[in-house]
Design an enzyme around this catalytic site. Sequence first.
Site, mmCIF file in Angstrom:
data_model
loop_
_atom_site.group_PDB
_atom_site.id
_atom_site.type_symbol
_atom_site.label_atom_id
_atom_site.label_comp_id
_atom_site.label_asym_id
_atom_site.label_seq_id
_atom_site.Cartn_x
_atom_site.Cartn_y
_atom_site.Cartn_z
ATOM 1 C CE LYS A 81 -3.996 -2.187 2.243
ATOM 2 N NZ LYS A 81 -5.031 -2.028 3.309
ATOM 3 C CE1 TYR B 132 -9.433 -2.605 0.197
ATOM 4 C CE2 TYR B 132 -8.518 -0.840 -1.153
ATOM 5 C CZ TYR B 132 -8.346 -1.920 -0.297
ATOM 6 O OH TYR B 132 -7.072 -2.315 0.058
ATOM 7 C CG ASN C 132 -3.709 -2.098 6.750
ATOM 8 O OD1 ASN C 132 -3.591 -1.796 5.567
ATOM 9 N ND2 ASN C 132 -4.736 -2.793 7.209
ATOM 10 C CG HIS D 271 -5.474 -6.201 -0.346
ATOM 11 N ND1 HIS D 271 -6.691 -5.972 0.251
ATOM 12 C CD2 HIS D 271 -5.655 -7.217 -1.238
ATOM 13 C CE1 HIS D 271 -7.582 -6.817 -0.277
ATOM 14 N NE2 HIS D 271 -6.990 -7.574 -1.174
ATOM 15 C CD GLU E 179 -9.194 -8.828 -3.497
ATOM 16 O OE1 GLU E 179 -10.064 -8.516 -2.675
ATOM 17 O OE2 GLU E 179 -8.085 -9.323 -3.156
HETATM 18 N N1 UDP Z 1 -9.674 -0.130 7.341
HETATM 19 C C1 UDP Z 1 -9.719 1.085 7.994
HETATM 20 N N2 UDP Z 1 -10.372 1.156 9.204
HETATM 21 C C2 UDP Z 1 -10.976 0.086 9.763
HETATM 22 C C3 UDP Z 1 -10.939 -1.153 9.091
HETATM 23 C C4 UDP Z 1 -10.279 -1.231 7.890
HETATM 24 O O1 UDP Z 1 -9.178 2.072 7.511
HETATM 25 O O2 UDP Z 1 -11.561 0.213 10.862
HETATM 26 C C5 UDP Z 1 -8.984 -0.229 6.036
HETATM 27 C C6 UDP Z 1 -7.636 -0.945 6.150
HETATM 28 O O3 UDP Z 1 -6.728 -0.350 5.234
HETATM 29 C C7 UDP Z 1 -8.003 -2.359 5.740
HETATM 30 C C8 UDP Z 1 -9.032 -2.100 4.637
HETATM 31 O O4 UDP Z 1 -9.765 -0.983 5.119
HETATM 32 O O5 UDP Z 1 -6.879 -3.077 5.284
HETATM 33 C C9 UDP Z 1 -9.971 -3.235 4.332
HETATM 34 O O6 UDP Z 1 -10.595 -3.642 5.538
HETATM 35 P P1 UDP Z 1 -10.741 -5.202 5.898
HETATM 36 O O7 UDP Z 1 -11.691 -5.301 7.044
HETATM 37 O O8 UDP Z 1 -11.047 -5.968 4.669
HETATM 38 O O9 UDP Z 1 -9.274 -5.553 6.451
HETATM 39 P P2 UDP Z 1 -8.134 -6.487 5.828
HETATM 40 O O10 UDP Z 1 -8.816 -7.611 5.079
HETATM 41 O O11 UDP Z 1 -7.303 -5.612 4.912
HETATM 42 O O12 UDP Z 1 -7.343 -6.973 7.005
HETATM 43 MG MG MG Z 2 -10.243 -7.536 3.584
#
Ligand code: UDP
Ligand code: MG
Length: 139
Positions: free
Chosen positions: A11, A51, A114, A117, A128
């Site tokens: 990212k 997303y 974070n 992905h 994806e």
């Molecule tokens: N995210 C965020 N705030 C939150 C949860 C998620 O900004 O409270 C962002 C973060 O970058 C995350 C992405 O949205 O990686 C997608 O969320 P998901 O729940 O799918 O998490 P992941 O699968 O990436 O662990």
């Molecule tokens: Mg996810």
Amino acid sequence: MATNRTFTMIKPDAVKNNYIGAILDKINGAGFKIKAMKYTKLTEEAAGEFYAVHKERPFYGELVEFMSSGPIVAAILEKDNAVDDFRTLIGATNPAESAEGTIRKLYAESIGANAVHGSDSDENANIEGSFFFSNLERF
Ligand code: UDP
Ligand code: MG
């Protein structure tokens, strides 16, 4: 559908912080093979589409803005049990809760920024991967 592939992005935060090499090293070190890769930048529209499943979540706007804020590395990875093993390698969404040694624990800035992905299912890995790569770009 392949069950041994997953899709990842390095990212914008991790690219900006010069962690591309370190993250690719962790990925290869964990036994994943790179089947496709590109350095690119999402438009807001493309990030919103990628997303779209999170459209109703409160963080959607911020997420789209962040993911289109700078270049990323997109890649398709191959390994037995790729989706689950990659989720283990990257750690919890919130780096404060990620296990020691995981990519997010080591390199993420925050729950939003974070570092990486990782697909959450074989079906989404396929969707994806196809979002970024044509059949001529994966091997
Ligand atoms: N995210 C965020 N705030 C939150 C949860 C998620 O900004 O409270 C962002 C973060 O970058 C995350 C992405 O949205 O990686 C997608 O969320 P998901 O729940 O799918 O998490 P992941 O699968 O990436 O662990
Ligand atoms: Mg996810």
